[in-house]
Design an enzyme around this catalytic site. Structure first.
Site, short mmCIF file in Angstrom:
data_model
loop_
_atom_site.label_atom_id
_atom_site.label_comp_id
_atom_site.label_asym_id
_atom_site.label_seq_id
_atom_site.Cartn_x
_atom_site.Cartn_y
_atom_site.Cartn_z
CG ASP A 254 -0.35 -0.10 2.53
OD1 ASP A 254 0.89 -0.12 2.62
OD2 ASP A 254 -1.11 -0.15 3.53
CB SER A 255 4.58 1.68 -0.01
OG SER A 255 4.83 0.48 -0.71
CG ASP B 233 0.46 -4.14 2.03
OD1 ASP B 233 0.60 -5.07 2.84
OD2 ASP B 233 1.28 -3.21 1.91
CE LYS C 9 2.90 -6.03 4.17
NZ LYS C 9 2.42 -4.88 4.99
CD GLU D 299 0.04 -1.51 7.98
OE1 GLU D 299 0.63 -1.16 6.95
OE2 GLU D 299 -0.41 -0.69 8.82
CD GLU E 39 7.37 -0.05 8.25
OE1 GLU E 39 7.61 1.04 7.71
OE2 GLU E 39 6.37 -0.76 7.96
#
Length: 272
Positions: free
Chosen positions: A53-54, A92, A122, A124, A191
């Protein structure tokens, strides 16, 4: 031809990365968001490609990852998967696609897998999203976890600083890591946490731990635009630049502009 360029390279799976950890082999992971770049990354022998999602920052110019949508992630994911034959592709799940309810999460994860052809998703977070993770895995979708600095929670954290420096937060992270493994995650990203804590997590889990700004781990991940030096304004301590594409591209484009303006391009040999 270098071995990592072989067209017969074995497809990386969740079983492969678990075996890599068991055998002490390091796992390489990079982001990609488009067909052309993903094809290069895959041919160069990367183990895992993260459609991160970066992309919200790198591709769309947003200041955070929060604005990117499921539709946008599906587009980037589909573009990457079409170029890849060797690497595992992890996509993501964007902000808002799994936090509302477990039912919402599994519905969106299924949609993302169907529309991209990715190998895994993925998410978070820790204990709070365990119900969503269990439902997604029960639907047959592998899940990679993500702890430490979780960019989708930036408004809660208030900064992009190192997480889990204090003992209480470090213990919560350890508990969350074990909970994610117990829920069935096949791997975990850590991270921006202290390297000593990363080592504790690596030694406590049987699943691979992939670090970014977290010191040595079972593997490493970087944003491709950062490690290739395309982004001149981003220089965190953990980033190692392997090229200066900003300089190379600026020079190439400048020479093109000059040739067009002078009339040198196209020349006689470049005309039909």
């Amino acid at each position: 031809m270098a071995q990592y360029l072989s067209e017969t390279a074995k497809k990386v799976t969740t079983l492969c990365v678990r075996q890599m950890k068991a055998q002490g082999e390091k796992i390489s992971m990079l982001t990609s968001y488009d067909y052309t770049t993903a094809g290069i990354v895959d041919a160069a022998g990367i183990d895992i490609i993260l459609v991160g999602d970066s992309a919200s920052n790198v591709m769309a110019g947003n200041s955070t990852t929060l604005p990117i949508t499921l539709d946008e992630m599906a587009l980037y994911g589909r573009s990457v998967v079409r170029a890849v034959s060797h690497a595992m592709v992890v996509c993501d799940m964007p902000f808002g696609s799994y936090q509302v309810s477990a039912e919402d999460a599994v519905r969106n994860a299924i949609r993302l897998m169907q529309q991209t052809g990715a190998d895994a998703v993925k998410l978070e977070g820790g204990e709070a999203i365990i119900p969503a993770i269990r439902r997604i895995i029960a639907a047959g979708i592998p899940v990679m976890g993500h702890l430490g600095l979780t960019p989708q929670s930036i408004n809660v954290f208030g900064s992009y600083g190192v997480r889990a420096r204090e003992e209480a937060e470090a213990e919560r992270l350890m508990a969350d890591a074990k909970a994610l493994e117990a829920a069935g995650c096949f791997a975990l990203v850590l991270e921006k946490i202290p390297a000593a804590l990363t080592q504790r997590v690596c030694s406590s889990l049987s699943i691979p731990v992939i670090g970014i700004g977290a010191g040595p781990a079972d593997g490493q991940v970087l944003v491709i635009d950062d490690m290739l030096g395309k982004n001149k304004g981003f220089h965190p301590k953990f980033l190692r630049c392997y090229a200066d594409l900003h300089g190379i591209m600026t020079d190439a484009i400048g020479r093109y502009v000059s040739d067009v303006r002078s009339g040198d391009f196209p020349n006689e040999g470049e005309c039909y």
